[in-house]
Design a protein around this motif. Structure first.
Motif, PDB file in Angstrom:
ATOM      1  N   PHE A 198     -11.549  -9.953   6.105  1.00  0.00           N
ATOM      2  CA  PHE A 198     -12.219 -11.587   5.400  1.00  0.00           C
ATOM      3  C   PHE A 198     -11.883 -11.029   3.819  1.00  0.00           C
ATOM      4  O   PHE A 198     -12.203  -9.728   2.985  1.00  0.00           O
ATOM      5  N   SER A 199     -10.725 -11.914   3.312  1.00  0.00           N
ATOM      6  CA  SER A 199     -10.478 -12.000   2.070  1.00  0.00           C
ATOM      7  C   SER A 199     -10.623 -13.382   1.043  1.00  0.00           C
ATOM      8  O   SER A 199     -11.018 -14.117   1.734  1.00  0.00           O
ATOM      9  N   MET A 200     -12.358 -13.209   0.725  1.00  0.00           N
ATOM     10  CA  MET A 200     -12.855 -14.619   0.536  1.00  0.00           C
ATOM     11  C   MET A 200     -12.827 -14.173  -0.603  1.00  0.00           C
ATOM     12  O   MET A 200     -13.005 -13.583  -2.130  1.00  0.00           O
ATOM     13  N   ASP A 201     -11.672 -15.815  -1.481  1.00  0.00           N
ATOM     14  CA  ASP A 201     -11.357 -15.961  -2.162  1.00  0.00           C
ATOM     15  C   ASP A 201     -10.601 -15.149  -3.175  1.00  0.00           C
ATOM     16  O   ASP A 201     -10.685 -14.448  -4.029  1.00  0.00           O
ATOM     17  N   GLY A 202      -9.451 -13.851  -2.590  1.00  0.00           N
ATOM     18  CA  GLY A 202      -9.130 -12.816  -2.934  1.00  0.00           C
ATOM     19  C   GLY A 202      -7.444 -13.223  -3.828  1.00  0.00           C
ATOM     20  O   GLY A 202      -6.806 -13.875  -1.835  1.00  0.00           O
ATOM     21  N   PRO A 203      -6.971 -12.993  -4.672  1.00  0.00           N
ATOM     22  CA  PRO A 203      -5.687 -12.963  -4.837  1.00  0.00           C
ATOM     23  C   PRO A 203      -4.000 -12.822  -3.291  1.00  0.00           C
ATOM     24  O   PRO A 203      -5.217 -11.297  -2.559  1.00  0.00           O
ATOM     25  N   GLY A 204      -3.259 -13.605  -3.771  1.00  0.00           N
ATOM     26  CA  GLY A 204      -2.907 -12.729  -2.198  1.00  0.00           C
ATOM     27  C   GLY A 204      -1.763 -11.769  -3.278  1.00  0.00           C
ATOM     28  O   GLY A 204      -2.014 -11.225  -3.432  1.00  0.00           O
ATOM     29  N   PHE A 205      -0.257 -11.954  -2.213  1.00  0.00           N
ATOM     30  CA  PHE A 205       0.636 -10.602  -2.842  1.00  0.00           C
ATOM     31  C   PHE A 205       1.715 -11.546  -3.206  1.00  0.00           C
ATOM     32  O   PHE A 205       2.085 -12.020  -2.441  1.00  0.00           O
ATOM     33  N   ARG A 206       2.489 -10.508  -4.283  1.00  0.00           N
ATOM     34  CA  ARG A 206       4.047 -11.089  -4.220  1.00  0.00           C
ATOM     35  C   ARG A 206       4.784 -10.615  -2.823  1.00  0.00           C
ATOM     36  O   ARG A 206       4.848  -9.873  -1.866  1.00  0.00           O
ATOM     37  N   PRO A 207       5.830 -11.832  -2.434  1.00  0.00           N
ATOM     38  CA  PRO A 207       6.511 -11.802  -1.730  1.00  0.00           C
ATOM     39  C   PRO A 207       7.224 -10.780  -0.308  1.00  0.00           C
ATOM     40  O   PRO A 207       7.088 -10.183   0.462  1.00  0.00           O
ATOM     41  N   GLU A 208       7.209 -10.286  -1.982  1.00  0.00           N
ATOM     42  CA  GLU A 208       8.818  -8.856  -1.763  1.00  0.00           C
ATOM     43  C   GLU A 208       7.221  -7.724  -1.034  1.00  0.00           C
ATOM     44  O   GLU A 208       7.364  -6.966  -0.124  1.00  0.00           O
ATOM     45  N   VAL A 209       5.782  -8.197  -1.408  1.00  0.00           N
ATOM     46  CA  VAL A 209       4.816  -6.673  -0.856  1.00  0.00           C
ATOM     47  C   VAL A 209       4.723  -7.082   0.426  1.00  0.00           C
ATOM     48  O   VAL A 209       4.285  -6.084   1.468  1.00  0.00           O
ATOM     49  N   LEU A 210       4.547  -8.601   0.278  1.00  0.00           N
ATOM     50  CA  LEU A 210       4.327  -8.819   2.053  1.00  0.00           C
ATOM     51  C   LEU A 210       4.869  -8.132   3.094  1.00  0.00           C
ATOM     52  O   LEU A 210       4.678  -7.684   3.792  1.00  0.00           O
ATOM     53  N   GLU A 211       6.342  -8.880   2.631  1.00  0.00           N
ATOM     54  CA  GLU A 211       7.771  -7.699   3.563  1.00  0.00           C
ATOM     55  C   GLU A 211       8.028  -6.728   3.462  1.00  0.00           C
ATOM     56  O   GLU A 211       7.959  -5.805   4.235  1.00  0.00           O
ATOM     57  N   ARG A 212       7.059  -5.903   2.357  1.00  0.00           N
ATOM     58  CA  ARG A 212       7.773  -4.132   2.445  1.00  0.00           C
ATOM     59  C   ARG A 212       6.188  -3.927   3.490  1.00  0.00           C
ATOM     60  O   ARG A 212       6.506  -2.706   4.093  1.00  0.00           O
ATOM     61  N   CYS A 213       4.989  -4.146   3.251  1.00  0.00           N
ATOM     62  CA  CYS A 213       3.836  -3.440   3.895  1.00  0.00           C
ATOM     63  C   CYS A 213       3.694  -4.052   5.257  1.00  0.00           C
ATOM     64  O   CYS A 213       2.504  -3.697   6.026  1.00  0.00           O
ATOM     65  N   GLY A 214       4.752  -5.148   5.660  1.00  0.00           N
ATOM     66  CA  GLY A 214       4.407  -5.437   7.157  1.00  0.00           C
ATOM     67  C   GLY A 214       2.773  -6.132   7.134  1.00  0.00           C
ATOM     68  O   GLY A 214       2.467  -6.180   8.112  1.00  0.00           O
ATOM     69  N   TYR A 215       2.703  -7.095   6.312  1.00  0.00           N
ATOM     70  CA  TYR A 215       1.976  -7.944   6.884  1.00  0.00           C
ATOM     71  C   TYR A 215       2.276  -9.463   7.889  1.00  0.00           C
ATOM     72  O   TYR A 215       0.919  -9.242   8.914  1.00  0.00           O
ATOM     73  N   ASP A 216       2.993  -9.245   8.586  1.00  0.00           N
ATOM     74  CA  ASP A 216       3.040 -10.009  10.133  1.00  0.00           C
ATOM     75  C   ASP A 216       2.405  -9.123  11.208  1.00  0.00           C
ATOM     76  O   ASP A 216       1.766  -9.415  12.388  1.00  0.00           O
ATOM     77  N   LEU A 217       1.849  -7.412  11.179  1.00  0.00           N
ATOM     78  CA  LEU A 217       0.896  -6.961  11.486  1.00  0.00           C
ATOM     79  C   LEU A 217      -0.501  -7.104  11.915  1.00  0.00           C
ATOM     80  O   LEU A 217      -0.894  -6.864  13.105  1.00  0.00           O
TER      81      LEU A 217
END
Length: 390
Positions: A198-217
């Motif tokens: 749960f992210s309650m009004d939490g900031p997101g991430f730069r696109p390269e961070v999402l890709e590097r950290c495997g957000y899709d999983l």
């Protein structure tokens, strides 16, 4: 207009066995993590027995829970509401950590709740009243991972080693960012046990961070909730995979979870972010991504330098002693060197240029829509006149 406090009155006697975790429960647990549990809840390294929420009421340091005077009244109402019903009264608390490192510009706090159905909720505290906490938020714009994000991964792995059951992860504001970051980067066997993030009004991430950290999983297990007029939660929000809730207030004050509206056992959902707010958020994100690391670092460091010049340790002191704070700020601005001033001017100019371009693009689009609509009306009008003649 009902809020999380009304929810506790209505559903406080429903156990988690009878009614599983809801998004309103998550909101309540995230907000509870802002309380100052120092000395009352066992630390993450102590390997001590958990304490119940009920037991805290009898603790000699109970009043210290409400050290943040900004939300003292509503935080008292929150904990009293939780204690009034069996849903939370005997909830167990453990693995508390609270780290403030001015040298490394880090503020990190987390706590683990054990619910009556045996599941666990790991909650990360958002930005507290410390000025160093706000600096770390700003650092997220150009530096990842920040120390708090690294701490969050270690914390989640450590808790998962001690309590081997399925669990939820969540947080409000920066805490929501830490919840997602830790879920992306924890060990695979830990990640497999995550029920929901749960992210309650939490900031997101730069696109390269999402890709590097495997957000899709973990993407399908992330629930991101934003108020109707969100700024914080829309920072780096790129995939638009969020839900929007109504609030009883307006503007940036909607960041306060106590203003979010509740219907029955769920938050009151609306269609989307206000259009004007969304345009402003998109402008801010485009601006941040357009700057190089040096420009961003200079901007953030100077802003922090100016605010720190007030000599206040936290935002409560900063606002309470505003005259002294402003004198310090004015003095600090005079000390900004010429090279830094040039960078700041370039950075601010970029913001206005992007904002101006967005306004121009919006105006052009609206003009096209009006012209297109007018032509369509004229076409329909001619068609009607033709049919009348024939």
């Amino acid at each position: 207009m009902e809020t999380v406090l009304d929810y506790l009155k209505e559903y406080g006697d429903c156990s988690f066995r009878d009614m599983p975790m809801t998004e309103v429960d998550s909101l309540a647990l995230c907000q509870l993590s802002y309380l100052k549990f120092d000395g009352m809840v066992p630390g993450v390294r102590e390997n001590s027995s958990s304490v119940t929420l009920q037991s805290l009421k009898e603790h000699p340091d109970y009043e210290k829970l409400f050290a943040d005077v900004r939300y003292e009244e509503v935080n008292r109402a929150l904990i009293e509401g939780m204690l009034a019903g069996k849903r939370f009264r005997n909830m167990k608390l453990n693995c508390y950590v609270n780290i403030i490192e001015k040298q490394w510009e880090t503020q990190f706090s987390a706590i683990t709740y054990i619910l009556d159905d045996g599941t666990v909720y790991v909650a990360y505290r958002g930005t507290d009243e410390t000025i160093v906490g706000w600096k770390e938020d700003f650092n997220m714009a150009f530096l990842s991972p920040v120390p708090g994000q690294e701490y969050s991964v270690g914390y989640l792995n450590s808790v998962a080693d001690r309590i081997r059951v399925p669990f939820y992860v969540g947080g409000h504001s920066k805490g929501g960012n830490l919840a997602v970051y830790s879920a992306m980067n924890c060990r695979p066997e830990v990640q497999d046990r995550i029920l929901r993030v749960f992210s309650m009004d939490g900031p997101g991430f730069r696109p390269e961070v999402l890709e590097r950290c495997g957000y899709d999983l973990i993407a399908d297990r992330v629930t991101k909730i934003l108020p109707h007029s969100s700024l914080v939660g829309m920072l780096f929000e790129s995939d638009m995979n969020y839900q929007v809730v109504a609030s009883k207030t307006f503007g940036l004050a909607q960041h306060d979870p106590y203003t979010w509206l509740v219907e029955g056992d769920h938050l009151k959902h609306v269609n989307d972010i206000y259009e004007r707010r969304k345009r402003m958020d998109n402008t801010l994100n485009t601006w941040i991504l357009s700057l190089d690391e040096k420009q961003l670092r200079t901007f953030v460091d100077t802003l922090y330098q100016v605010i720190s010049a007030s000599r206040a340790d936290n935002l409560i002191e900063f606002t309470a002693e505003w005259k002294r704070s402003m004198n310090g700020i004015i003095a600090a601005l005079k000390e900004v060197d010429e090279d830094t001033t040039k960078v700041l001017k370039t950075v601010v100019k970029a913001l206005f240029d992007i904002a101006g371009a967005n306004i121009k693009e919006e105006f052009t689009k609206n003009t096209r829509d009006v012209i297109s609509g007018t032509k369509e009306l004229m076409k329909q009008s001619k068609s009607k006149r033709f049919r009348r003649r024939t």
